[in-house]
Design a protein around this motif. Structure first.
Motif, PDB file in Angstrom:
ATOM      1  N   GLU A   1     -32.768   2.664 -74.299  1.00 17.30           N
ATOM      2  CA  GLU A   1     -33.070   4.059 -75.054  1.00 17.30           C
ATOM      3  C   GLU A   1     -32.322   5.335 -74.769  1.00 17.30           C
ATOM      4  O   GLU A   1     -32.463   6.216 -75.315  1.00 17.30           O
ATOM      5  N   CYS A   2     -31.281   5.325 -73.566  1.00 15.80           N
ATOM      6  CA  CYS A   2     -30.746   6.371 -73.246  1.00 15.80           C
ATOM      7  C   CYS A   2     -29.019   6.074 -73.445  1.00 15.80           C
ATOM      8  O   CYS A   2     -28.513   5.065 -73.478  1.00 15.80           O
ATOM      9  N   TYR A   3     -28.264   7.237 -73.720  1.00 14.61           N
ATOM     10  CA  TYR A   3     -26.917   7.229 -73.875  1.00 14.61           C
ATOM     11  C   TYR A   3     -26.300   7.129 -72.267  1.00 14.61           C
ATOM     12  O   TYR A   3     -26.687   8.184 -71.750  1.00 14.61           O
ATOM     13  N   TYR A   4     -25.475   6.137 -71.881  1.00  7.35           N
ATOM     14  CA  TYR A   4     -25.228   6.520 -70.605  1.00  7.35           C
ATOM     15  C   TYR A   4     -23.428   6.413 -70.527  1.00  7.35           C
ATOM     16  O   TYR A   4     -22.948   5.744 -71.560  1.00  7.35           O
ATOM     17  N   THR A   5     -23.064   6.999 -69.784  1.00  2.62           N
ATOM     18  CA  THR A   5     -21.290   7.124 -69.594  1.00  2.62           C
ATOM     19  C   THR A   5     -21.066   7.576 -68.300  1.00  2.62           C
ATOM     20  O   THR A   5     -21.708   8.041 -67.384  1.00  2.62           O
ATOM     21  N   HIS A   6     -19.795   7.208 -67.940  1.00  3.10           N
ATOM     22  CA  HIS A   6     -19.085   7.164 -66.556  1.00  3.10           C
ATOM     23  C   HIS A   6     -18.866   8.590 -66.224  1.00  3.10           C
ATOM     24  O   HIS A   6     -18.710   9.269 -67.131  1.00  3.10           O
ATOM     25  N   LYS A   7     -19.078   9.064 -65.051  1.00  3.13           N
ATOM     26  CA  LYS A   7     -19.154  10.320 -64.691  1.00  3.13           C
ATOM     27  C   LYS A   7     -18.896  10.482 -63.161  1.00  3.13           C
ATOM     28  O   LYS A   7     -19.341   9.764 -62.390  1.00  3.13           O
ATOM     29  N   VAL A   8     -17.981  11.810 -62.866  1.00  2.00           N
ATOM     30  CA  VAL A   8     -17.921  11.820 -61.357  1.00  2.00           C
ATOM     31  C   VAL A   8     -18.509  13.354 -61.051  1.00  2.00           C
ATOM     32  O   VAL A   8     -18.087  14.131 -61.722  1.00  2.00           O
ATOM     33  N   VAL A   9     -19.271  13.008 -59.994  1.00  2.00           N
ATOM     34  CA  VAL A   9     -20.151  14.340 -59.678  1.00  2.00           C
ATOM     35  C   VAL A   9     -19.775  14.768 -58.095  1.00  2.00           C
ATOM     36  O   VAL A   9     -20.020  13.756 -57.274  1.00  2.00           O
ATOM     37  N   ASN A  10     -19.120  15.566 -57.866  1.00  2.00           N
ATOM     38  CA  ASN A  10     -18.731  16.153 -56.358  1.00  2.00           C
ATOM     39  C   ASN A  10     -17.838  15.002 -55.869  1.00  2.00           C
ATOM     40  O   ASN A  10     -18.090  14.663 -54.799  1.00  2.00           O
ATOM     41  N   GLY A  11     -17.263  14.331 -56.689  1.00  2.00           N
ATOM     42  CA  GLY A  11     -16.153  13.278 -56.168  1.00  2.00           C
ATOM     43  C   GLY A  11     -16.754  11.898 -56.355  1.00  2.00           C
ATOM     44  O   GLY A  11     -16.320  10.978 -55.712  1.00  2.00           O
ATOM     45  N   VAL A  12     -18.149  11.690 -56.387  1.00  2.00           N
ATOM     46  CA  VAL A  12     -18.695  10.479 -56.515  1.00  2.00           C
ATOM     47  C   VAL A  12     -18.948   9.863 -57.934  1.00  2.00           C
ATOM     48  O   VAL A  12     -19.288  10.524 -58.812  1.00  2.00           O
ATOM     49  N   SER A  13     -18.465   8.649 -58.146  1.00  2.00           N
ATOM     50  CA  SER A  13     -18.446   7.865 -59.332  1.00  2.00           C
ATOM     51  C   SER A  13     -19.898   7.373 -59.578  1.00  2.00           C
ATOM     52  O   SER A  13     -20.789   6.998 -58.598  1.00  2.00           O
ATOM     53  N   GLY A  14     -20.155   7.404 -60.870  1.00  2.00           N
ATOM     54  CA  GLY A  14     -21.668   6.848 -61.339  1.00  2.00           C
ATOM     55  C   GLY A  14     -21.702   6.779 -62.997  1.00  2.00           C
ATOM     56  O   GLY A  14     -20.836   7.048 -63.489  1.00  2.00           O
ATOM     57  N   LEU A  15     -22.865   6.740 -63.114  1.00  2.00           N
ATOM     58  CA  LEU A  15     -23.301   6.554 -64.577  1.00  2.00           C
ATOM     59  C   LEU A  15     -24.352   7.791 -64.851  1.00  2.00           C
ATOM     60  O   LEU A  15     -25.294   7.860 -63.948  1.00  2.00           O
ATOM     61  N   GLN A  16     -24.171   8.448 -65.904  1.00  2.00           N
ATOM     62  CA  GLN A  16     -24.875   9.525 -66.339  1.00  2.00           C
ATOM     63  C   GLN A  16     -25.759   9.175 -67.355  1.00  2.00           C
ATOM     64  O   GLN A  16     -25.127   8.408 -68.344  1.00  2.00           O
ATOM     65  N   PHE A  17     -27.107   9.063 -67.457  1.00  2.00           N
ATOM     66  CA  PHE A  17     -28.075   8.716 -68.389  1.00  2.00           C
ATOM     67  C   PHE A  17     -28.686   9.921 -69.013  1.00  2.00           C
ATOM     68  O   PHE A  17     -29.368  10.630 -68.184  1.00  2.00           O
ATOM     69  N   LYS A  18     -28.526   9.946 -70.384  1.00  2.00           N
ATOM     70  CA  LYS A  18     -29.094  11.004 -71.193  1.00  2.00           C
ATOM     71  C   LYS A  18     -30.203  10.436 -72.325  1.00  2.00           C
ATOM     72  O   LYS A  18     -29.857   9.712 -73.107  1.00  2.00           O
ATOM     73  N   GLY A  19     -31.429  10.901 -71.993  1.00  2.00           N
ATOM     74  CA  GLY A  19     -32.486  10.173 -73.229  1.00  2.00           C
ATOM     75  C   GLY A  19     -32.573  11.312 -74.295  1.00  2.00           C
ATOM     76  O   GLY A  19     -31.990  12.231 -74.416  1.00  2.00           O
TER      77      GLY A  19
ATOM     78  N   ASN B   1     -31.919  16.842 -63.677  1.00  2.00           N
ATOM     79  CA  ASN B   1     -33.218  16.929 -63.213  1.00  2.00           C
ATOM     80  C   ASN B   1     -34.229  16.250 -64.494  1.00  2.00           C
ATOM     81  O   ASN B   1     -34.637  16.931 -65.285  1.00  2.00           O
ATOM     82  N   ASN B   2     -34.271  14.806 -64.196  1.00  2.00           N
ATOM     83  CA  ASN B   2     -35.058  14.088 -65.310  1.00  2.00           C
ATOM     84  C   ASN B   2     -36.437  13.513 -64.698  1.00  2.00           C
ATOM     85  O   ASN B   2     -36.831  12.494 -64.744  1.00  2.00           O
ATOM     86  N   THR B   3     -36.856  14.370 -63.555  1.00  2.00           N
ATOM     87  CA  THR B   3     -38.172  13.926 -62.775  1.00  2.00           C
ATOM     88  C   THR B   3     -39.297  14.733 -63.938  1.00  2.00           C
ATOM     89  O   THR B   3     -39.676  14.091 -64.782  1.00  2.00           O
ATOM     90  N   SER B   4     -39.975  15.597 -63.506  1.00  2.00           N
ATOM     91  CA  SER B   4     -40.923  16.072 -63.988  1.00  2.00           C
ATOM     92  C   SER B   4     -40.792  17.565 -64.123  1.00  2.00           C
ATOM     93  O   SER B   4     -40.315  18.164 -62.834  1.00  2.00           O
ATOM     94  N   GLY B   5     -41.280  18.268 -65.000  1.00  2.00           N
ATOM     95  CA  GLY B   5     -41.285  19.844 -65.056  1.00  2.00           C
ATOM     96  C   GLY B   5     -42.379  20.291 -65.807  1.00  2.00           C
ATOM     97  O   GLY B   5     -43.143  19.364 -66.467  1.00  2.00           O
ATOM     98  N   GLY B   6     -42.918  21.425 -65.667  1.00  2.00           N
ATOM     99  CA  GLY B   6     -44.212  21.793 -66.539  1.00  2.00           C
ATOM    100  C   GLY B   6     -44.064  23.161 -66.277  1.00  2.00           C
ATOM    101  O   GLY B   6     -43.409  24.028 -65.889  1.00  2.00           O
TER     102      GLY B   6
END
Length: 212
Positions: free
Chosen positions: A76-94, A176-181
């Motif tokens: 259900e999310c769009y995910y793509t490769h991303k490098v954050v502060n030199g660390v490689s991973g996947l970013q998921f966007k809902g 920040n995809n935890t909780s907010g309110g």
């Protein structure tokens, strides 16, 4: 379900955090005996139980995700490769704009060797069979890849916690995809308006920020 901003064992979205055997709430077991994770007759799902590393270390509102919730994340999310502060991973966007980053943290095998490369494994709370449990595997080899797989319960994998708590007014900030309110605030003229602004979840505490 809402996802934490970081792995258990760290406070940064790009950090790997710690490696946990499935069903080990202490996070300290490194035995290759699968019967120790957590025993020879494990439950089919350990979420919200004494074997759930998130539930027992981050508080009762947090837990491990199920395999169905992991599947929902990748389907259900769009995910793509991303490098954050030199660390490689996947970013998921809902679909609501919420974003989380899962680093390629590798895993710890039963020989207690950390294997870190261009992929990562994350536990679910769901049992697969007598020796395996379900997990999320992600990598990048020209294309971003995410799938539900399984791993030996004695292997040490990362854990990204989730919460079922309903937080109104979530803004979907970057990483920040935890909780907010929003607490709403006072409607009285004499009192100031006080509203929820942000929070940061740590392993043993929760820092909450309000705006007046």
């Amino acid at each position: 379900v809402k996802w934490a901003t970081c792995n258990i064992g760290t406070t940064k979205s790009e950090y790997y955090g710690n490696y946990y055997g499935w069903g080990d709430p202490t996070g300290k077991k490194t035995s290759s005996n699968t019967n120790f994770y957590p025993n020879s007759n494990p439950p089919t799902d350990i979420k919200n139980t004494k074997y759930d590393i998130a539930y027992n270390n981050w508080g009762k509102k947090w837990r491990m995700p199920t395999d169905k919730e992991m599947l929902e994340l990748i389907s259900e999310c769009y995910y793509t490769h991303k490098v954050v502060n030199g660390v490689s991973g996947l970013q998921f966007k809902g679909k609501t704009g919420g974003i989380i980053f899962l680093p390629f943290c590798g895993y710890r095998d039963y020989l207690s060797k950390i294997n870190q490369s261009d992929w990562g494994s994350y536990w679910t709370s769901t049992l697969k069979d007598k020796i395996n449990s379900r997990c999320l595997k992600i990598n990048y080899d020209g294309d971003s890849y995410a799938t539900i797989s399984e791993s030996l319960r004695c292997n040490g994998l990362s854990v990204r916690a989730v919460t079922d708590s309903d937080w109104d007014g979530y803004t979907g900030k970057e990483d920040n995809n935890t909780s907010g309110g929003n607490t709403g605030g006072s409607t009285s003229y004499e009192k100031p308006d006080i509203g929820f602004y942000d929070f940061t979840a740590y392993q043993t505490k929760l820092k909450v920020v309000y705006k007046i």
